[in-house]
Design a protein around this motif. Structure first.
Motif, PDB file in Angstrom:
ATOM      1  N   HIS A 247       0.520  -0.839  -0.011  1.00 11.66           N
ATOM      2  CA  HIS A 247      -0.220   0.018   0.331  1.00 11.66           C
ATOM      3  C   HIS A 247       0.535   0.996  -0.089  1.00 11.66           C
ATOM      4  O   HIS A 247      -0.131   1.995  -0.915  1.00 11.66           O
ATOM      5  N   LEU A 248       1.804   1.464   0.650  1.00 14.42           N
ATOM      6  CA  LEU A 248       2.869   2.391   1.232  1.00 14.42           C
ATOM      7  C   LEU A 248       3.330   2.569  -0.770  1.00 14.42           C
ATOM      8  O   LEU A 248       3.054   3.582  -1.029  1.00 14.42           O
ATOM      9  N   LEU A 249       4.106   1.109  -1.182  1.00 14.46           N
ATOM     10  CA  LEU A 249       4.770   1.819  -2.295  1.00 14.46           C
ATOM     11  C   LEU A 249       3.644   2.057  -3.247  1.00 14.46           C
ATOM     12  O   LEU A 249       3.707   2.930  -4.703  1.00 14.46           O
ATOM     13  N   LEU A 250       2.449   2.160  -3.409  1.00 10.78           N
ATOM     14  CA  LEU A 250       0.836   2.204  -4.672  1.00 10.78           C
ATOM     15  C   LEU A 250       1.362   3.450  -3.916  1.00 10.78           C
ATOM     16  O   LEU A 250       0.600   4.681  -5.549  1.00 10.78           O
ATOM     17  N   GLN A 251       0.865   4.359  -2.908  1.00 15.62           N
ATOM     18  CA  GLN A 251       0.649   5.623  -2.616  1.00 15.62           C
ATOM     19  C   GLN A 251       2.089   6.285  -3.053  1.00 15.62           C
ATOM     20  O   GLN A 251       1.911   7.526  -3.868  1.00 15.62           O
ATOM     21  N   VAL A 252       3.449   5.607  -2.767  1.00 18.48           N
ATOM     22  CA  VAL A 252       4.400   5.933  -2.873  1.00 18.48           C
ATOM     23  C   VAL A 252       4.595   6.641  -4.699  1.00 18.48           C
ATOM     24  O   VAL A 252       5.060   8.012  -5.305  1.00 18.48           O
ATOM     25  N   CYS A 256       4.998   9.819  -6.992  1.00 16.72           N
ATOM     26  CA  CYS A 256       5.739   9.737  -7.962  1.00 16.72           C
ATOM     27  C   CYS A 256       5.205  10.340  -8.906  1.00 16.72           C
ATOM     28  O   CYS A 256       5.651  11.882  -9.454  1.00 16.72           O
ATOM     29  N   GLY A 257       3.915   9.917  -9.963  1.00 13.64           N
ATOM     30  CA  GLY A 257       3.223  10.575 -10.477  1.00 13.64           C
ATOM     31  C   GLY A 257       2.231  12.158 -11.089  1.00 13.64           C
ATOM     32  O   GLY A 257       2.973  12.086 -12.060  1.00 13.64           O
ATOM     33  N   GLN A 258       2.394  12.301 -10.007  1.00 14.95           N
ATOM     34  CA  GLN A 258       1.834  13.539  -9.522  1.00 14.95           C
ATOM     35  C   GLN A 258       2.752  15.022  -9.721  1.00 14.95           C
ATOM     36  O   GLN A 258       2.686  15.724  -9.348  1.00 14.95           O
ATOM     37  N   GLY A 259       4.046  13.904  -9.796  1.00 12.99           N
ATOM     38  CA  GLY A 259       5.240  14.780  -9.421  1.00 12.99           C
ATOM     39  C   GLY A 259       5.321  16.228  -8.310  1.00 12.99           C
ATOM     40  O   GLY A 259       6.248  16.723  -8.269  1.00 12.99           O
ATOM     41  N   GLN A 282      12.026   1.222  -5.198  1.00  9.46           N
ATOM     42  CA  GLN A 282      11.053  -0.234  -5.282  1.00  9.46           C
ATOM     43  C   GLN A 282      10.094  -0.021  -5.990  1.00  9.46           C
ATOM     44  O   GLN A 282       9.318  -0.790  -6.475  1.00  9.46           O
ATOM     45  N   SER A 283       9.298   1.457  -5.545  1.00  3.39           N
ATOM     46  CA  SER A 283       8.145   1.242  -6.471  1.00  3.39           C
ATOM     47  C   SER A 283       8.245   1.694  -8.243  1.00  3.39           C
ATOM     48  O   SER A 283       7.014   1.094  -8.422  1.00  3.39           O
ATOM     49  N   ASP A 290      -0.013  -3.483 -10.963  1.00  2.00           N
ATOM     50  CA  ASP A 290       0.587  -4.663 -10.193  1.00  2.00           C
ATOM     51  C   ASP A 290       0.133  -4.558  -8.372  1.00  2.00           C
ATOM     52  O   ASP A 290      -0.236  -5.413  -8.040  1.00  2.00           O
ATOM     53  N   LEU A 291       0.810  -2.904  -8.203  1.00  2.00           N
ATOM     54  CA  LEU A 291       1.085  -2.114  -6.957  1.00  2.00           C
ATOM     55  C   LEU A 291      -0.896  -2.228  -5.900  1.00  2.00           C
ATOM     56  O   LEU A 291      -1.175  -3.260  -4.787  1.00  2.00           O
ATOM     57  N   LYS A 292      -1.766  -2.280  -7.198  1.00  2.00           N
ATOM     58  CA  LYS A 292      -3.252  -2.335  -6.528  1.00  2.00           C
ATOM     59  C   LYS A 292      -3.800  -4.009  -6.457  1.00  2.00           C
ATOM     60  O   LYS A 292      -4.413  -4.309  -5.518  1.00  2.00           O
ATOM     61  N   GLN A 293      -3.241  -4.618  -7.641  1.00  2.00           N
ATOM     62  CA  GLN A 293      -3.688  -6.141  -7.384  1.00  2.00           C
ATOM     63  C   GLN A 293      -3.535  -7.242  -6.416  1.00  2.00           C
ATOM     64  O   GLN A 293      -3.921  -7.366  -5.528  1.00  2.00           O
ATOM     65  N   ALA A 294      -1.614  -6.566  -6.105  1.00  2.00           N
ATOM     66  CA  ALA A 294      -0.985  -7.700  -4.326  1.00  2.00           C
ATOM     67  C   ALA A 294      -1.780  -6.754  -3.266  1.00  2.00           C
ATOM     68  O   ALA A 294      -1.768  -7.703  -2.160  1.00  2.00           O
TER      69      ALA A 294
END
Length: 330
Positions: A247-252, A256-259, A282-283, A290-294
Motif C-alpha cells: 500500500h505504501l509503495l502504491l501511494q509513493v 511520484c506520478g503526480q510530480g 522499489q515502487s 501490479d501494486l493495486k492487485q497485490a
C-alpha cells in the motif's frame, strides 16, 4: 513540553499533570524528572503509585487527602489507568478542590479530549502530549548523545542507522547504547559498525523481502519469510506488514506520478525523508496495476485464513511465491 520543562526547572508545580501519547521513552523520562523534582530521589513515603485498569478512585482520593509526611508535597502517580477513555466524574470534580500539597501525575497512552477528566486536567493543571518525534528532532537528539560520548558519524551512516531503528526512541536508545559499547576506544562510527551491531526492525525485513519479490529472487524472498517465522513473528502480522508495504509503495508511486518531490512524499505518507528514496526505487519495479492487485490479493488472503479456507503459514508463502515468479505480471 516547554512549560513542563520550566515547571521542573523552577520547581513551581501544577496541581495535576497528564503525560500522554505514543512516545513511551519521553513519557518515562519526564515522569522520572517530575518525580525527582517534586519529591527528590529518595522520598518514597510521600509517593503513591497506581497502575493498570480497575483502580479504586475512592482509595486514590483518600490517599490524595493525606497530608505529606515531613515534606512539601505528596505525589499521586497513576499509569495506564484508562481513566481518560471513560467517564470519571468523581475524579474530575475532585481535582478542582484537592489539597494544595498534593500533585497528581497521570501517564497514559490514549485519551478522550471530550471527557470531563481531560478537561479538568487541562483547566487545573498541565496536559503534555508526547507524539512520535520527527526525523530532524531524532537526528539532533542522536547527535547530542554521540557528541557527549566523543563520537562522530557521517550523514549516510546516520541514515542507515535510523533506517534500521525506526523512529521509536526506546529502540533507538537501546541500539545506540550497543553501538557505543561496540565502538569503545574509537572516535568514528562506521557503516560497517551499524551493519554489524544494529538490529533491523521487522518492517525492514519486510521491505527487503518485497524487494526480493520485485526482483524475482524467489529463494531470497522465501528465506526472508522463513527467517521471520524463526523469529516467532506470527504469519498474520507478516501478512499485515506485507499489505502495508504494498500500500505504501502504491501511494509513493502515485505521488511520484503526480510530480511530488521526496520531501513532500515523506510528509504525505508519514515516512522519514531519507527512507522515501528507497520506496521510490522499489515502487519503480512495479506498475500501478501490479501494486493495486497485490493489495487486493493480500486482503483476500487474510479473509481466506480467517474463514478457514487455508492455513496461515502456507497462505503467506503462496502469496510470496506468486509475486516472485518470473512471469508473475506478464
Amino acid at each position: 513540553m516547554k512549560n513542563l520543562i520550566e515547571d521542573i526547572k523552577n520547581r513551581e508545580f501544577q496541581k495535576v499533570y497528564l503525560l500522554y501519547g505514543e512516545e513511551a521513552y519521553l513519557k518515562r523520562q519526564y515522569k522520572k524528572k517530575l518525580q525527582e523534582a517534586i519529591l527528590g530521589s529518595e522520598d518514597t513515603m510521600n509517593l503513591n503509585i497506581y497502575a493498570g485498569k480497575g483502580i479504586d478512585v475512592r482509595a486514590v482520593i483518600d490517599q490524595a487527602d493525606t497530608m505529606p509526611f515531613f515534606a512539601e508535597h505528596r505525589l499521586i502517580l497513576i499509569e495506564d489507568s484508562g481513566f481518560f477513555k471513560a467517564a470519571n466524574e468523581e475524579l474530575a470534580k475532585y481535582l478542582k478542590n484537592m489539597p494544595g500539597e498534593t500533585v497528581f501525575v497521570f501517564v497514559e497512552e490514549e485519551v478522550d479530549k471530550r471527557g470531563k477528566l481531560y478537561k479538568a486536567v487541562k483547566t487545573e493543571g498541565r496536559v503534555v502530549e508526547f507524539a512520535r518525534q520527527d526525523e530532524k528532532t531524532l537526528t539532533k537528539w542522536i547527535l547530542g548523545i554521540l557528541k557527549k560520548e566523543g563520537k562522530k558519524i557521517t550523514q549516510p551512516t546516520m541514515e542507515i542507522f535510523m533506517e534500521k531503528t525506526g523512529s521509536d526512541m526506546e529502540n533507538i536508545a537501546t541500539e545506540l547504547e550497543k553501538l557505543l559499547c561496540y565502538t569503545m576506544g574509537r572516535e568514528v562510527i562506521t557503516q560497517e559498525d551499524v551493519a554489524e551491531i544494529t538490529a533491523g526492525q521487522t518492517v525492514n525485513k519486510i521491505f527487503d523481502m518485497i524487494r526480493a519479490v520485485a526482483e524475482k529472487k524467489q529463494k531470497e524472498a522465501l528465506d526472508f519469510y522463513y527467517d521471520l517465522l524463526a523469529l516467532r513473528e506470527p504469519p498474520m502480522r507478516i501478512l499485515f506488514l506485507i499489505t502495508r508495504q504494498f500500500h505504501l509503495l502504491l501511494q509513493v508511486k502515485e505521488l511520484c506520478g503526480q510530480g511530488y518531490d521526496q520531501r513532500q512524499i515523506a510528509e504525505k505518507v508519514g515516512l522519514q525523508s531519507f527512507v522515501v528514496k528507497n520506496y521510490v526505487r522499489q515502487s519503480s519495479l512495479f506498475s500501478k496495476e501490479d501494486l493495486k492487485q497485490a493489495v487486493r490479493d493480500c486482503v483476500e488472503t487474510e479473509e481466506a485464513v480467517k474463514t478457514g479456507k487455508i492455513q496461515d503459514v502456507l497462505s503467506v508463502e503462496l502469496l510470496i511465491v506468486k509475486y516472485s515468479e518470473k512471469k508473475a505480471f506478464d
